[in-house]
Design a protein around this motif. Structure first.
Motif, PDB file in Angstrom:
ATOM      1  N   ARG A   1       5.004  -1.661   2.100  1.00 49.84           N
ATOM      2  CA  ARG A   1       3.606  -2.097   2.204  1.00 49.84           C
ATOM      3  C   ARG A   1       3.115  -2.734   0.909  1.00 49.84           C
ATOM      4  O   ARG A   1       2.287  -3.627   0.930  1.00 49.84           O
ATOM      5  CB  ARG A   1       2.717  -0.912   2.558  1.00 49.84           C
ATOM      6  N   HIS A   2       3.634  -2.281  -0.212  1.00 50.01           N
ATOM      7  CA  HIS A   2       3.136  -2.738  -1.510  1.00 50.01           C
ATOM      8  C   HIS A   2       4.221  -3.511  -2.254  1.00 50.01           C
ATOM      9  O   HIS A   2       4.415  -3.344  -3.461  1.00 50.01           O
ATOM     10  CB  HIS A   2       2.614  -1.544  -2.316  1.00 50.01           C
TER      11      HIS A   2
ATOM     12  N   ALA B   1       9.321   3.461  -5.617  1.00 52.28           N
ATOM     13  CA  ALA B   1       9.232   4.184  -4.345  1.00 52.28           C
ATOM     14  C   ALA B   1      10.586   4.170  -3.632  1.00 52.28           C
ATOM     15  O   ALA B   1      10.985   5.162  -3.025  1.00 52.28           O
ATOM     16  CB  ALA B   1       8.139   3.590  -3.462  1.00 52.28           C
TER      17      ALA B   1
ATOM     18  N   ALA C   1       3.584  10.110  -8.053  1.00 47.55           N
ATOM     19  CA  ALA C   1       2.440   9.754  -7.200  1.00 47.55           C
ATOM     20  C   ALA C   1       1.125  10.106  -7.898  1.00 47.55           C
ATOM     21  O   ALA C   1       0.174   9.310  -7.881  1.00 47.55           O
ATOM     22  CB  ALA C   1       2.545  10.458  -5.845  1.00 47.55           C
TER      23      ALA C   1
ATOM     24  N   ASP D   1      -1.911   5.657   0.384  1.00 47.45           N
ATOM     25  CA  ASP D   1      -0.468   5.879   0.488  1.00 47.45           C
ATOM     26  C   ASP D   1       0.037   6.817  -0.600  1.00 47.45           C
ATOM     27  O   ASP D   1       0.869   7.695  -0.346  1.00 47.45           O
ATOM     28  CB  ASP D   1       0.283   4.548   0.420  1.00 47.45           C
ATOM     29  N   LEU D   2      -0.461   6.638  -1.818  1.00 49.68           N
ATOM     30  CA  LEU D   2      -0.047   7.519  -2.915  1.00 49.68           C
ATOM     31  C   LEU D   2      -0.502   8.953  -2.674  1.00 49.68           C
ATOM     32  O   LEU D   2       0.224   9.901  -2.983  1.00 49.68           O
ATOM     33  CB  LEU D   2      -0.604   7.004  -4.242  1.00 49.68           C
TER      34      LEU D   2
ATOM     35  N   HIS E   1       7.820   3.442   3.289  1.00 46.32           N
ATOM     36  CA  HIS E   1       6.616   2.794   3.820  1.00 46.32           C
ATOM     37  C   HIS E   1       5.779   2.230   2.669  1.00 46.32           C
ATOM     38  O   HIS E   1       5.323   1.085   2.717  1.00 46.32           O
ATOM     39  CB  HIS E   1       5.834   3.822   4.638  1.00 46.32           C
ATOM     40  N   VAL E   2       5.583   3.030   1.639  1.00 52.08           N
ATOM     41  CA  VAL E   2       4.815   2.590   0.468  1.00 52.08           C
ATOM     42  C   VAL E   2       5.514   1.399  -0.185  1.00 52.08           C
ATOM     43  O   VAL E   2       4.874   0.410  -0.540  1.00 52.08           O
ATOM     44  CB  VAL E   2       4.641   3.749  -0.538  1.00 52.08           C
TER      45      VAL E   2
ATOM     46  N   LEU F   1      -3.165   1.418  -1.166  1.00 50.76           N
ATOM     47  CA  LEU F   1      -2.264   2.000  -2.157  1.00 50.76           C
ATOM     48  C   LEU F   1      -2.702   3.414  -2.508  1.00 50.76           C
ATOM     49  O   LEU F   1      -1.872   4.334  -2.544  1.00 50.76           O
ATOM     50  CB  LEU F   1      -2.202   1.132  -3.418  1.00 50.76           C
TER      51      LEU F   1
ATOM     52  N   HIS G   1       7.839   8.084   4.064  1.00 46.56           N
ATOM     53  CA  HIS G   1       6.571   7.735   3.419  1.00 46.56           C
ATOM     54  C   HIS G   1       6.827   6.832   2.207  1.00 46.56           C
ATOM     55  O   HIS G   1       6.122   5.841   2.004  1.00 46.56           O
ATOM     56  CB  HIS G   1       5.809   8.974   2.951  1.00 46.56           C
TER      57      HIS G   1
END
Length: 160
Positions: free
Chosen positions: A27-28, A38, A146, A98-99, A23-24, A95, A20
């Protein structure tokens, strides 16, 4: 004794949390703070996976010491998508989602560490207890990160 069950679940949960977080991060990528932090937090979970696997044989469990990463193709596609989306409104909402997922995953991992620590105390396994004391604070920090990012980002994203 059912400590093997908690070890398996914790191993799976730490793997999921690492995924995860990666991934975050991917993605960001345009948000450098999120991207780099992350990745660092994912490395903590990957270390936990190795340490859990090292301890698991004592309870009759054979766990893979390597954290399961995503396939390279998926990572490349996500990275490209991140570049295309940039800082548009959809990315901001992603975001927050995801968080939230990182927060709930880290909360579950924290509960697993707590259960394992209690079991270690009950069976007087000082090495297992030391592992819990070493790793659990990292999970709490992942959860707090997070939560802090949600508190920082939500007003700007949701009120705009």
């Amino acid at each position: 004794m059912k400590i093997d069950l908690v070890l398996r679940e914790l191993h799976r949960s730490e793997n999921d949390l690492a995924r995860h977080l990666l991934h975050v991060s991917d993605r960001h990528k345009t948000d450098h703070d999120v991207h780099h932090l992350a990745r660092d937090l994912a490395a903590w979970s990957q270390r936990h996976v190795r340490e859990i696997a090292g301890m698991s044989h004592r309870y009759g469990v054979d766990l893979d010491p390597e954290a399961h990463d995503e396939p390279a193709l998926t990572e490349k596609l996500r990275e490209k998508g991140s570049e295309l989306i940039g800082r548009r409104g959809e990315a901001a909402l992603l975001l927050l989602r995801d968080l939230r997922k990182v927060y709930t995953s880290a909360s579950g991992v924290s509960a697993d560490w707590e259960m394992l620590a209690q079991a270690a105390q009950a069976v007087k396994d000082t090495e297992l207890l030391a592992l819990c004391r070493r790793c659990h604070p990292d999970s709490l920090r992942q959860m707090r990160w997070a939560n802090a990012k949600i508190k920082e980002s939500a007003p700007q994203i949701l009120a705009s």
